[in-house]
Design a protein around this motif. Structure first.
Motif, PDB file in Angstrom:
ATOM      1  N   ALA A 152       0.837  -1.205   0.000  1.00 44.54           N
ATOM      2  CA  ALA A 152       0.000   0.000   0.000  1.00 44.54           C
ATOM      3  C   ALA A 152       0.875   1.261   0.000  1.00 44.54           C
ATOM      4  O   ALA A 152       0.585   2.228  -0.714  1.00 44.54           O
ATOM      5  N   LEU A 153       1.951   1.230   0.772  1.00 45.08           N
ATOM      6  CA  LEU A 153       2.876   2.368   0.809  1.00 45.08           C
ATOM      7  C   LEU A 153       3.536   2.578  -0.545  1.00 45.08           C
ATOM      8  O   LEU A 153       3.654   3.721  -1.011  1.00 45.08           O
ATOM      9  N   SER A 154       3.924   1.502  -1.212  1.00 47.46           N
ATOM     10  CA  SER A 154       4.567   1.637  -2.529  1.00 47.46           C
ATOM     11  C   SER A 154       3.587   2.185  -3.570  1.00 47.46           C
ATOM     12  O   SER A 154       3.976   2.988  -4.420  1.00 47.46           O
ATOM     13  N   ILE A 155       2.337   1.779  -3.510  1.00 46.33           N
ATOM     14  CA  ILE A 155       1.329   2.332  -4.427  1.00 46.33           C
ATOM     15  C   ILE A 155       1.132   3.812  -4.160  1.00 46.33           C
ATOM     16  O   ILE A 155       1.073   4.639  -5.089  1.00 46.33           O
ATOM     17  N   PHE A 156       1.058   4.184  -2.890  1.00 45.44           N
ATOM     18  CA  PHE A 156       0.907   5.588  -2.515  1.00 45.44           C
ATOM     19  C   PHE A 156       2.078   6.420  -3.020  1.00 45.44           C
ATOM     20  O   PHE A 156       1.891   7.501  -3.591  1.00 45.44           O
ATOM     21  N   LEU A 157       3.294   5.925  -2.827  1.00 52.85           N
ATOM     22  CA  LEU A 157       4.489   6.666  -3.272  1.00 52.85           C
ATOM     23  C   LEU A 157       4.531   6.739  -4.803  1.00 52.85           C
ATOM     24  O   LEU A 157       4.961   7.769  -5.359  1.00 52.85           O
ATOM     25  N   ALA A 158       4.112   5.684  -5.490  1.00 54.43           N
ATOM     26  CA  ALA A 158       4.098   5.712  -6.950  1.00 54.43           C
ATOM     27  C   ALA A 158       3.106   6.732  -7.485  1.00 54.43           C
ATOM     28  O   ALA A 158       3.349   7.377  -8.511  1.00 54.43           O
ATOM     29  N   LEU A 159       1.970   6.892  -6.809  1.00 53.14           N
ATOM     30  CA  LEU A 159       0.962   7.855  -7.234  1.00 53.14           C
ATOM     31  C   LEU A 159       1.395   9.294  -6.972  1.00 53.14           C
ATOM     32  O   LEU A 159       0.956  10.206  -7.660  1.00 53.14           O
ATOM     33  N   CYS A 160       2.228   9.459  -5.956  1.00 52.97           N
ATOM     34  CA  CYS A 160       2.717  10.824  -5.640  1.00 52.97           C
ATOM     35  C   CYS A 160       3.743  11.203  -6.667  1.00 52.97           C
ATOM     36  O   CYS A 160       3.964  12.224  -7.103  1.00 52.97           O
TER      37      CYS A 160
END
Length: 131
Positions: free
Chosen positions: A123-131
């Protein structure tokens, strides 16, 4: 009508650290009146305390429940005491992850926490990728 009760007994050596309670099938009745199936996650309530376990069969006609020391400690019950049948029911879908995260068996416990950490990192990696 009096609430039927099950006499608490010590678990066999094979069931220690496995979060298994053994109840004869004739004495496993769920909240809707149906029999709780073998291998289901159940919630046990006794005098304001609760815990979760896997229910397994027991070749006996007597109204007993076999629990290991860890489950008995969570419920504050000793061998020879009684618990109400109405305090035993199927765990709801949202309660099963709590059982999994706090299970006594170290193999299951560690695996469950690794899965939670993996989902969190995903979930953190998806969040960082979207940022």
């Amino acid at each position: 009508m009096l609430d039927e009760q099950l006499r608490v007994q010590k678990a066999s050596a094979d069931d220690i650290f496995s979060d298994i309670v053994r109840i004869p099938e004739d004495h496993r009745v769920g909240g809707s009146g149906g029999t709780i199936r073998n291998g289901a996650v159940i919630r046990i309530e006794h005098k304001g305390r609760k815990t979760f376990a896997i229910v397994r069969g027991l070749d006996c006609a007597q109204p007993i429940v076999q629990m290991d020391e860890f489950i008995r400690d969570r419920l504050c019950v000793k061998p020879g005491e009684f618990i109400r049948k109405s305090g035993i029911r199927l765990a709801r879908w949202y309660e099963k992850p709590w059982w999994l995260l706090f299970v006594t068996n170290p193999t299951v416990h560690v695996s469950a926490w690794l899965a939670v950490i993996s989902v969190g990192l995903g979930a953190l990696s998806i969040f960082l990728a979207l940022c």
